[in-house]
Write an enzyme that holds these catalytic residues in place. Structure first.
Site, PDB file in Angstrom:
ATOM      1  N   HIS A  13     -24.424  77.658  14.831  1.00 19.08           N
ATOM      2  CA  HIS A  13     -23.400  78.416  14.117  1.00 19.08           C
ATOM      3  C   HIS A  13     -23.488  78.219  12.604  1.00 19.08           C
ATOM      4  O   HIS A  13     -22.913  78.998  11.847  1.00 19.08           O
ATOM      5  CB  HIS A  13     -22.009  78.046  14.629  1.00 19.08           C
ATOM      6  CG  HIS A  13     -21.492  76.723  14.157  1.00 19.08           C
ATOM      7  ND1 HIS A  13     -21.578  75.569  14.904  1.00 19.08           N
ATOM      8  CD2 HIS A  13     -20.876  76.358  13.001  1.00 19.08           C
ATOM      9  CE1 HIS A  13     -21.024  74.567  14.242  1.00 19.08           C
ATOM     10  NE2 HIS A  13     -20.594  75.016  13.081  1.00 19.08           N
ATOM     11  N   ASP A  43     -25.565  75.090  20.874  1.00 22.05           N
ATOM     12  CA  ASP A  43     -25.267  75.114  19.437  1.00 22.05           C
ATOM     13  C   ASP A  43     -26.306  74.331  18.641  1.00 22.05           C
ATOM     14  O   ASP A  43     -25.978  73.580  17.719  1.00 22.05           O
ATOM     15  CB  ASP A  43     -23.857  74.566  19.169  1.00 22.05           C
ATOM     16  CG  ASP A  43     -23.344  74.955  17.776  1.00 22.05           C
ATOM     17  OD1 ASP A  43     -23.842  75.952  17.219  1.00 22.05           O
ATOM     18  OD2 ASP A  43     -22.464  74.248  17.242  1.00 22.05           O
ATOM     19  N   SER A 121     -20.468  70.015  10.321  1.00 22.29           N
ATOM     20  CA  SER A 121     -21.301  70.604  11.359  1.00 22.29           C
ATOM     21  C   SER A 121     -22.780  70.522  11.003  1.00 22.29           C
ATOM     22  O   SER A 121     -23.184  70.859   9.892  1.00 22.29           O
ATOM     23  CB  SER A 121     -20.917  72.068  11.587  1.00 22.29           C
ATOM     24  OG  SER A 121     -19.651  72.173  12.164  1.00 22.29           O
TER      25      SER A 121
END
Length: 266
Positions: A13, A43, A121
């Site tokens: 993402h 992911d 992230s």
């Protein structure tokens, strides 16, 4: 960095939808990167930068993690607002967590109370030996002390697929599930807390075609018991794409078997 040849891992993402991606090295140099492959199910994204003889972060073994173990999260929270990377400290709060967010289900995550914020992230979760044991991937908005990371062994598996096939190939039968804990075992009348409770079956998937439904419990494959999701995934990988596997199920108070063909994850 996971490879001295310039292979970098981050979250899917983080890079999806961007035409130009740059990686900032520890020296401060910005290097343009290209995407090797993306695995949205876990992911994970692998990038390549035109550099070699780099020193990658050592990779640990996420199968050996324990709840209560100290960990460090490194990232760039809130982008440039804070002026650069930062480090937070905490413990592993849980293992094998499942998270539903933005219409997706992420399985087998590491839960940590090390502060995780937007911008973390794709950063590493490391142990006190300096080894990466996870890739920080998500947080629950407005919660405190709850962050998640992808186990590093998933990254190792994906990297092995890239090295072998040039892309990530994942065996898939189209189910999402939870590890059977003592509470689930008691509620379902199972003799022990082991197996995978199926919570979703993808329409048209191999599992759906085999008659598997939410509420069924996978207690074994080919006659061999499984403890949870990790065991089930390992059995699918052992069999390989294109092969068939027999799922031993507990359903509606009885036992049954379902023969399922393993396909490549869409």
């Amino acid at each position: 960095m996971v490879d001295e040849r310039g292979i970098v891992v981050t979250n899917a993402h983080v890079v999806e939808g961007y035409e130009h991606i740059t990686v900032t090295l520890s020296s401060g140099e910005n290097v343009e990167a290209t995407i090797i492959d993306i695995d949205p199910h876990y992911d994970i994204a692998f990038l390549k930068i035109p550099r070699d003889n780099l020193k990658p972060l050592p990779l640990g073994d996420s199968d050996k993690l324990k709840v209560g173990q100290f960990v460090i999260a490194i990232g760039n929270p809130f982008g440039q607002v804070l002026g650069g990377p930062s480090l937070t400290f905490g413990v592993i709060s849980g293992l094998g967590r499942n998270l539903r967010t933005e219409g997706k289900i992420y399985e087998n995550l590491i839960q940590t109370d090390a502060p995780v914020n937007p911008g973390n992230s794709g950063g590493p979760l490391i142990d006190l030996e300096g080894k990466a044991i996870g890739i920080t991937t998500a947080m629950i908005p407005f919660a405190q002390g709850i962050g998640f990371a992808i186990p590093i062994n998933e990254v190792k598996y994906s990297l092995s697929q890239i090295e072998k096939y040039g892309r990530i190939l994942r065996p898939w039968i189209g189910i999402y599930g939870l590890d059977v804990n003592p509470v689930i075992a008691y509620q379902l009348g199972l003799p022990k807390p082991a197996g995978v409770l199926i919570i979703r079956v993808v329409p048209g998937s191999p599992a759906a075609r085999a008659g598997i439904r939410p509420g069924h419990v996978v207690i074994g494959t080919d006659g061999k018991e499984i403890q949870g999701i990790g065991d089930l995934v390992a059995r699918l990988r052992e069999k390989g794409i294109g092969q068939e596997i027999t799922l031993n199920l507990y359903a509606q108070g009885g036992l049954r078997n379902a023969r399922v063909r393993i396909e490549e994850a869409p």
